[in-house]
Structures are given as C-alpha cells and as structure tokens.
Design an enzyme around this catalytic site. Structure first.
Site, PDB file in Angstrom:
ATOM      1  N   ARG A 238       0.850  -1.186   0.000  1.00  8.42           N
ATOM      2  CA  ARG A 238       0.000   0.000   0.000  1.00  8.42           C
ATOM      3  C   ARG A 238       0.888   1.238   0.000  1.00  8.42           C
ATOM      4  O   ARG A 238       1.946   1.254   0.637  1.00  8.42           O
ATOM      5  CB  ARG A 238      -0.896   0.041   1.242  1.00  8.42           C
ATOM      6  N   GLU A 267      -4.320   7.105  -5.381  1.00  8.38           N
ATOM      7  CA  GLU A 267      -4.483   6.352  -6.626  1.00  8.38           C
ATOM      8  C   GLU A 267      -5.795   6.747  -7.288  1.00  8.38           C
ATOM      9  O   GLU A 267      -6.784   6.918  -6.586  1.00  8.38           O
ATOM     10  CB  GLU A 267      -4.476   4.848  -6.330  1.00  8.38           C
ATOM     11  N   HIS A 286      -1.141  -0.518  -9.739  1.00  8.56           N
ATOM     12  CA  HIS A 286      -1.783  -1.389  -8.747  1.00  8.56           C
ATOM     13  C   HIS A 286      -2.350  -2.664  -9.392  1.00  8.56           C
ATOM     14  O   HIS A 286      -3.559  -2.905  -9.375  1.00  8.56           O
ATOM     15  CB  HIS A 286      -2.889  -0.627  -7.991  1.00  8.56           C
TER      16      HIS A 286
HETATM   17  C1  GLV Z   1      -5.054  -5.382  -3.520  1.00  3.44           C
HETATM   18  O1  GLV Z   1      -4.267  -4.479  -3.394  1.00  3.44           O
HETATM   19  C2  GLV Z   1      -5.555  -6.103  -2.405  1.00  3.44           C
HETATM   20  O2  GLV Z   1      -5.399  -5.649  -1.261  1.00  3.44           O
HETATM   21  O3  GLV Z   1      -6.165  -7.152  -2.619  1.00  3.44           O
END
Ligand code: GLV
Ligand code: GLV
Length: 324
Positions: A238, A267, A286
C-alpha cells in the site's frame, strides 16, 4: 424479505448469478469508472450487504448512513479503505479476500523487483524510441538479483510466497516482522533482523505489509538513509507505508539506486506527480493481483463472504478488529 445488496463495480454475471436467486442486487454498471460518492451514499441507505473495492472509502460517515447494513465484503485482501472499528461498533461484519491472491501478488512483486533491478522498462523505451544504435559494455546495466540480499518487511502470506521465489534465485533472505516466524525461518533459511539492520544490509527491500496506523510512513527519510546507495526498494502493498516525498528525494539524490512501485498514496497517481519524472523509478498501476484467474477468485470469494454473512453464518474471511 429478500436481502438487498449493492455492488460498487460491474462484476461478471457468472460471479453474481448465484447471488441473484435469493437477494435483490443493485450494481454500479461501470467497469472502469468508480461509483461517485453521492451515488454510494444514496445506495447504502437501504442495503443489508455491500460488496466494494479498494477504490471506495467506507468511512464512518458512510457507515452511519447505512442503517440496515450487516456486512461489508471487500474485494481485496487489504482493507485500509474500510473503517472496521466503526463498522464493528455497529455490529457490521467486514470481510476481505486473503489467500486467493497470494501467489499472483508474489509473482508480480518478484517481477517488479527484476524489472527494476535490470531496468527493463527503461530498456524497452530505449529501444522503441530509436535510441538503440549499438551494443555497448555498460549500456543499461543494472543490479544483479541472484546472490543479493533480499529484506522482506512483513512476513505474511505474500511475504513468504515472495521468499520462496527469491530462494530460487539464490538470494540471501532476511526479514522483519511484528512477531518472529520461527517455522518460516527454518523452512526458508531466513534470518530475522530489526528493521534498521535489515535496511542497512539489504540489496533489495520489499514492503509486504498491510497499511494500518502502525505502518503508515514506516519507511521515511530516516529509514531510506539507512539503505545502501546501490539498493532497490519495492512496494506492492500500500502506498501510505512509504513517505513518497522522502522517496522522491532519496531517488533523485541517488541515496538509493532505484524503486519499483505498484501502489501509491493517492491512486490513480496523477501523471504530474514528481516521482514520475524520475528515470530510476519503475511504476505499475496497482496490478499485484491482476491475473484473470485470481481476480475472478477474489470476486467469487467476496460474493461468498457476503452471502454467508447475510445468511447468518460466519463468513470465512471475517476481519477481526485486533488485526484491523
Ligand atoms: C489489492 O491491493 C488487495 O489488497 O487485494
Ligand atoms: C496477505 O494475504 C498477507 O498475509 O500477506
């Protein structure tokens, strides 16, 4: 009364058709555009169940409007987008999708590590922009991955899956975690180090933690200063765990050699973000869990958790507050 469900993004029909039998489903019908906050605020008023993505902030204000809500099923393993404390206070269950994305996310993380170490994106751009005129001794040279020391910060499921991959590349493995994991240490030949020490000795540092109040900005100016000038930092967890301003300066001044980021504090990251001007930063939007099979499994698991919770059963992936 059939329970009412709101789904915040268009999911494939095959995933939700089973749910339709016993529930009234409303869904945001766009794939590429997130549901606007005002729409979500209206939709949650009447629903018993909410299936959401990491793009939605399920904060106290939203939870307060959802007077009938019983369960929030996140289609992600990370659930920092949900105020689980407020939800739990109201007796609302929160679920996530661990397990099904572990290997896929570890694949991407190791891929990003390789791409960053070996400057693959830069090299591809070099070729396509017509700069490739000859083979030359030090052209586009990077860092070796094999035999290097990998420091994993956060030895959860994904961290461990990453370690397995790294072992195949003959990397030396060190890790930092809230608690020591003796079994994994033995199985994978890993060494536990305090965070400061890990940062000092690692050639590659991978952040593999959830974002919580304890991990926010865990990697800032001080921590980056401890890293080697030849080291590479990778984050597929993250954005808020690394201080982006400090990272920008560390990369710009070559205090560290390069970084690979799949996640950002905000994001989608704005294209004018200073970080994106740096040649020694490799970026992805991501996509850690983005294989077709895994995304379908995540959606199906979120649906299952939602259905179980609404049926009065304990969902498989209930988020427990002391872990939130
Ligand atoms: C994606 O980033 C998740 O947390 O599944
Ligand atoms: C997430 O699934 C983790 O535990 O790493």
């Amino acid at each position: 009364m059939r329970p009412k469900i709101y789904i915040t993004r268009k999911l494939p029909e095959q995933i939700i058709e089973g749910l339709r039998r016993d529930h009234d489903i409303r869904m945001w019908e766009e794939e590429e555009i997130p549901v606007p906050r005002e729409v979500l605020e209206e939709e949650v008023k009447e629903v018993d169940g909410l299936l959401c993505l990491l793009t939605e902030q399920i904060d106290k204000a939203l939870i307060d409007r959802a007077v009938k809500l019983k369960i929030i099923a996140n289609m992600a393993v990370g659930h920092n987008n949900i105020d689980a404390h407020s939800a739990t206070e109201r007796g609302i269950m929160v679920t996530n999708t661990p397990g099904v994305l572990t290997e896929t996310t570890a694949d991407l993380t190791f891929g990003l590590l390789l791409a960053t170490a070996r400057r693959m994106m830069e090299a591809a751009d070099y070729l396509r922009s017509g700069k490739w005129e000859t083979w030359s001794p030090l052209q586009l040279t990077g860092q070796d991955v094999h035999g290097a020391t990998l420091g994993i910060i956060g030895l959860g499921r994904i961290g461990e899956a990453l370690a397995k991959r790294a072992k195949g590349f003959d990397m030396n493995l060190v890790y930092f975690n809230r608690s020591r994991k003796y079994e994994q240490e033995k199985k994978l030949g890993m060494k536990y180090l305090p965070l400061e020490k890990l940062l000092q000795v690692s050639d590659f540092v991978c952040v593999m933690l959830p974002l919580t109040k304890d991990t926010a900005y865990m990697i800032g100016k001080e921590q980056l200063k401890l890293m080697k000038g030849t080291s590479v930092l990778i984050n597929t967890a993250r954005g808020g765990i690394i201080d982006e301003k400090a990272l920008y300066h560390a990369l710009k001044n070559r205090e560290i050699w390069a970084a690979g980021l799949d996640v950002f504090e905000d994001e989608p990251v704005p294209v004018e973000h200073p970080l994106l001007t740096l040649p020694n930063l490799v970026t992805l939007p991501h996509i850690g869990s983005a294989s077709i099979a895994t995304r379908l499994k995540m959606a199906a698991l979120a649906v299952q958790n939602l259905a179980d919770g609404l049926a009065g059963d304990t969902p498989r992936n209930l988020v427990l507050l002391n872990k939130a």
